[in-house]
Design a protein around this motif. Sequence first.
Motif, PDB file in Angstrom:
ATOM      1  N   ALA A 432       0.832  -1.209   0.000  1.00 39.78           N
ATOM      2  CA  ALA A 432       0.000   0.000   0.000  1.00 39.78           C
ATOM      3  C   ALA A 432       0.866   1.258   0.000  1.00 39.78           C
ATOM      4  O   ALA A 432       0.559   2.248  -0.683  1.00 39.78           O
ATOM      5  N   ALA A 433       1.980   1.215   0.764  1.00 38.77           N
ATOM      6  CA  ALA A 433       2.873   2.381   0.832  1.00 38.77           C
ATOM      7  C   ALA A 433       3.524   2.631  -0.529  1.00 38.77           C
ATOM      8  O   ALA A 433       3.657   3.782  -0.983  1.00 38.77           O
ATOM      9  N   GLN A 434       3.920   1.542  -1.188  1.00 42.99           N
ATOM     10  CA  GLN A 434       4.526   1.680  -2.510  1.00 42.99           C
ATOM     11  C   GLN A 434       3.510   2.200  -3.537  1.00 42.99           C
ATOM     12  O   GLN A 434       3.841   3.011  -4.407  1.00 42.99           O
ATOM     13  N   GLN A 435       2.274   1.725  -3.399  1.00 43.86           N
ATOM     14  CA  GLN A 435       1.216   2.192  -4.287  1.00 43.86           C
ATOM     15  C   GLN A 435       0.982   3.693  -4.109  1.00 43.86           C
ATOM     16  O   GLN A 435       0.772   4.434  -5.076  1.00 43.86           O
ATOM     17  N   GLN A 436       1.070   4.163  -2.863  1.00 46.77           N
ATOM     18  CA  GLN A 436       0.911   5.596  -2.590  1.00 46.77           C
ATOM     19  C   GLN A 436       2.051   6.405  -3.218  1.00 46.77           C
ATOM     20  O   GLN A 436       1.823   7.511  -3.736  1.00 46.77           O
ATOM     21  N   ASP A 437       3.274   5.842  -3.173  1.00 43.26           N
ATOM     22  CA  ASP A 437       4.407   6.516  -3.822  1.00 43.26           C
ATOM     23  C   ASP A 437       4.154   6.709  -5.313  1.00 43.26           C
ATOM     24  O   ASP A 437       4.401   7.778  -5.877  1.00 43.26           O
ATOM     25  N   GLN A 439       1.225   6.739  -6.875  1.00 39.36           N
ATOM     26  CA  GLN A 439       0.122   7.687  -7.104  1.00 39.36           C
ATOM     27  C   GLN A 439       0.561   9.134  -6.875  1.00 39.36           C
ATOM     28  O   GLN A 439       0.144  10.043  -7.600  1.00 39.36           O
ATOM     29  N   ALA A 440       1.424   9.348  -5.864  1.00 40.46           N
ATOM     30  CA  ALA A 440       1.907  10.703  -5.577  1.00 40.46           C
ATOM     31  C   ALA A 440       2.753  11.237  -6.730  1.00 40.46           C
ATOM     32  O   ALA A 440       2.634  12.406  -7.118  1.00 40.46           O
TER      33      ALA A 440
END
Length: 660
Positions: A432-437, A439-440
């Motif tokens: 999830a953290a990598q996915q947020q990176d 998307q950002a």
Amino acid sequence: MSEALFLTGVNSFCDQGFYNESIKEEWLMKLQQQLQKHRTDLIIAVGGLVLIALVSRYGFNWQLGYTVAMFIASIIGFIPIGLQAGSALRVRVISIDLLVSIAVIGALVIGEYNESAIVTFLFLLGALLEQKTMEKTRSAIGDLTQMAPAQALLVTTDGVENVDIDSVDEGDVMLVKTGAQVPVDGIVTKGNGYLNEASITGESAVMTKTIGDHVFAGSILENGTIEVQAEKVGEDTTFGKIIELVEEAQDTKSSVERFIDKFATYYTPIVLLIALLVGLVSRDARLAITILVLGCPGALVIGVPVANVAGVGSGAKLGILLKGGEVMATFKHVDTFVFDKTGTLTYGTPRVNAVKHYREDRDAVLQAVASIESESDHPLGQAIINFVDAPAQTVSETQVIKGMGVSATVGGISYLVGNLTLMAKYHVAISAAQQQDVQALEAAGHSVVLVAQNNQLALVLGIKDQLRPEVKASLNELRQMGAKQLIMLTGDNQATADLIGQELTLDVVKGNLLPEDKAAYVQALQDAGHTVAFVGDGINDSPSIARADIGIAMGSGTDVAVETSDVVLIKSNFHQLVTAFGLTKKTVANMQENIVLALATVALLFIGLVLGLVNMGSGMFIHEFSILLVTANALRLLLSTSSKQKLDQRQLLSETSRLD
């Protein structure tokens, strides 16, 4: 028969008269050339005679020696001035030289040899110093011309031949050795080396050049040996065009200069008329002659052109081409700056802007990815190669997955390089953290490249066309200098444009525009009463550059944009825009100061004449001093340039030391 003989005689007489007139014109021209060549010696001779006269009178009380020396000095000094006045009269121009000539003749007639000698000496000395000052202001062109290559090594079937640069043609192959200048714009066909292109592009870093790379005339081969096939030669090269643009700019007159020239053509006859009337009414020939001397508008005529030349020369030293005085006069009043995005506010090429890494061996993974991308010509892959800048490793088992990316093996380790779809295809887990990176980065306008090592996500790279680092601070400086609106017009999508607009706090941002849309927007701003400068770099910017009140091109842009523009920022450094804006304001202010100084001098001289405080000799001294004053004032523009160059060098050294 007799009539025929008569006509033949008339024709012969006329032809003889024309022949004699031609000989006379040629003789006078040669005489003027010789006098010009020995102008310094002439001034020394006149000054020496004046000094001998003064010593004769005040040292030995020898009046005859004083009178003879002053008379001879007057005659010698009058010759070049009178010839110049005569040349001007032949083309129906009433010049300053005519005023001085009449004054000198009048002084000689009434026996005021001391006045005539001092007037001619000071006038000649002032003209010489004025010439030297103008040569100083044009030193930027001299420096540029000296930097241009004069010789080239031409590769022929029989070997290598040293030839003059003017004899080189397009298609010829040139040999360039270590330490030599590249003589032409062209393509490297053999060898490799390190080129210093600072004189052309402003880039201080040495550039690696190999087969297929473009090179510029005037750049220096620091190391290596290359052969270059000529694409552009002589004046057509980038360096040649820079020199040509500066020369044209220094010879282009502003509206102020044209007004001064027109003013002088009427002013000089008026002074002659006033002097004549005063002489007739007062019966005082000395007073009339003094009016002629005091009325010379020398400082007024020279003050504006010398400021214009100094301003253009100052810009050239800083890597800014200002195409003439009219450009500076208009640029000063710009209140709205309109910018293209790609290549102007940004570099114009995608670069790695962000790296998110999830393994300890970040650099090793990056080197492996760069090695894989070295087999591809994709722009994103090229951005990664430029970012890593490391020797390529051996790559095997390369497989391109269309629309997704590539898989390959480097050093026995498998890699996946591509988008989210590629990761999903090979079942690479993304937290999830990598996915947020991811998307950002996408929200910030990046193209995202994911890298998996042995099916585990190792890197996320954000790649986009980056803003030039100096842009934001430069835009703030433009606002402080009087810019009311800062606008960006681009063909990119509105979302990407808005992100840049927010980061730079621009007043207006317009995306999805065609070239004609940009030009129409510029026209609308002008119709609303704004003075508009458009800054761009591409062919698509040329209509807007041409339409704007001031068109500004980045030096790295296309030939069309550069030639269409009024101002060229050779180094493509955005801060040069601020420097150019400030320089135009200083130059125009300098012109205005010189006009005030010149008019004030004339006014004070006539007031002094009325009050009996000024005579012919002292008046000429003050007149020549005013010319030196306005030229010295213009030279401040060049001195400030030198100071800025030294400051930039100190800042560069400081930054280099900090990095070391």
